[in-house]
Scaffold this motif. Structure first.
Motif, short mmCIF file in Angstrom:
data_model
loop_
_atom_site.label_atom_id
_atom_site.label_comp_id
_atom_site.label_asym_id
_atom_site.label_seq_id
_atom_site.Cartn_x
_atom_site.Cartn_y
_atom_site.Cartn_z
N ILE A 1 0.83 -1.20 0.00
CA ILE A 1 0.00 0.00 0.00
C ILE A 1 0.86 1.26 0.00
N ARG A 2 1.94 1.25 0.77
CA ARG A 2 2.85 2.40 0.77
C ARG A 2 3.46 2.63 -0.60
N ALA A 3 3.84 1.53 -1.27
CA ALA A 3 4.45 1.65 -2.59
C ALA A 3 3.47 2.22 -3.61
N LEU A 4 2.21 1.76 -3.56
CA LEU A 4 1.20 2.29 -4.48
C LEU A 4 1.00 3.79 -4.26
N LEU B 1 7.18 -6.49 -7.18
CA LEU B 1 7.27 -5.88 -8.49
C LEU B 1 5.92 -5.25 -8.83
N ILE B 2 5.94 -4.03 -9.35
CA ILE B 2 4.73 -3.36 -9.81
C ILE B 2 5.02 -2.80 -11.20
N GLY B 3 4.13 -3.08 -12.13
CA GLY B 3 4.34 -2.57 -13.47
C GLY B 3 3.31 -3.09 -14.44
N PHE B 4 3.67 -3.07 -15.71
CA PHE B 4 2.79 -3.54 -16.77
C PHE B 4 3.46 -4.69 -17.50
#
Length: 233
Positions: free
Chosen positions: A55-58, A228-231
Motif C-alpha cells: 500500500i505504501r508503494a502504491l 514488483l509493480i508494473g505492466f
C-alpha cells in the motif's frame, strides 16, 4: 515494525471483530484447528507488513486508480480489506480467486460490508490457472447459494502469493500484455507449501518480466519479500 495499520480506531475494531466472528462461525467445523492456525499466520507481522509495504508503494508511485481488481490466491482477504477501506484508492470492485474452500467464506466475512455494497468485494472458489485474464467468465455464488455467471475484465491483477504457485510460468502466460500487475514473492524456502520461492529480486524479475514502475525488497525477521509493480510486456 513500521506498520500500515489504520489510525482510525473504528477500522481496527472492525478487523478484530471480523476475526472474532470468523473464529466463532461454523465454517467447515471439521477444520477449526486449521482455521485457527491459519488466522495466527494471517495476522503475523510478516503478513501485515507485506500488505502495508504494498500500500505504501502504491501511494508513493501514485498508483491510486485500480479499477476492477483481480486478486489471485488472496487467502482470507486482508489486502482487499485495507484497500477498500482506504479513501486514497479508486476501486470499482475486487474479486478474490481461491482454490482453498476455507478462504472463500472467511474472506467474505472479513469484507462483509463491501460484499453487501453490490459485491464491491467478492470471493470465488476458482483455480487461477482456469481464468481468462482478458475477460474472465466464471460462476460465483449469491448469498442464498444460487450460482451467478459473470464476465469481468480486470484493470489490475494482484498476486502476493507467487511463492505458492506451482506452475507459475503457465499462470504468467495467461496474463495479457499491458495489464497493470502487482506481485510479491519471497525466499522463505523452509515452508513446504512455498513451492516457487526465488532467491533474490533479480530472479523474481526474470520470472515475471514487467515494464517496471516499482521494485523492492522487504527485510523481515525470517526471510526477504520481493515486490514488483508494473505492466506486463
Amino acid at each position: 515494525m513500521a506498520s500500515y495499520f489504520p489510525d482510525n480506531k473504528d477500522t481496527i475494531i472492525e478487523i478484530i471483530e471480523g476475526l472474532r466472528r470468523i473464529l466463532k462461525a461454523s465454517y467447515f467445523p471439521d477444520n477449526k484447528d486449521t482455521i485457527i492456525d491459519n488466522l495466527v499466520r494471517f495476522i503475523s507481522s510478516g503478513q501485515l507488513e507485506s500488505k502495508a509495504w504494498l500500500i505504501r508503494a502504491l501511494k508513493e508511485k501514485k498508483i491510486l486508480n485500480l479499477g476492477t481488481v483481480f486478486i489471485c490466491a488472496g487467502w482470507y482477504g486482508l489486502l482487499p480489506y485495507f484497500l477498500l477501506n482506504d479513501k486514497d484508492f479508486s476501486i470499482k470492485q475486487i474479486f478474490n480467486f481461491e482454490i482453498d474452500a476455507l478462504s472463500v467464506p472467511i474472506s467474505e466475512d472479513l469484507n462483509r460490508a463491501s460484499v453487501k455494497k453490490n459485491w464491491r468485494f467478492k470471493a470465488t472458489l476458482k483455480d487461477i490457472l482456469d481464468l481468462d485474464y482478458q475477460t474472465a467468465r466464471f460462476d460465483t455464488l449469491k448469498a442464498n447459494g444460487e450460482p451467478q455467471s459473470l464476465a469481468i475484465s480486470p484493470d489490475t491483477i494482484i498476486n502476493t502469493a507467487c511463492e505458492h504457485i506451482q506452475d507459475f510460468n503457465k499462470w504468467w502466460g495467461l496474463l495479457p500484455a499491458k495489464k497493470q500487475i502487482i506481485l510479491q514473492s519471497n525466499n522463505f524456502f523452509e515452508l513446504k507449501d512455498h513451492i516457487n520461492c526465488v532467491r533474490n529480486l533479480q530472479e523474481f524479475k526474470k520470472q515475471a518480466p514487467l515494464e517496471l514502475i516499482y521494485e523492492g525488497t522487504l527485510h523481515l525477521e525470517k526471510y526477504k519479500r520481493f515486490m514488483l509493480i508494473g505492466f506486463k510486456k
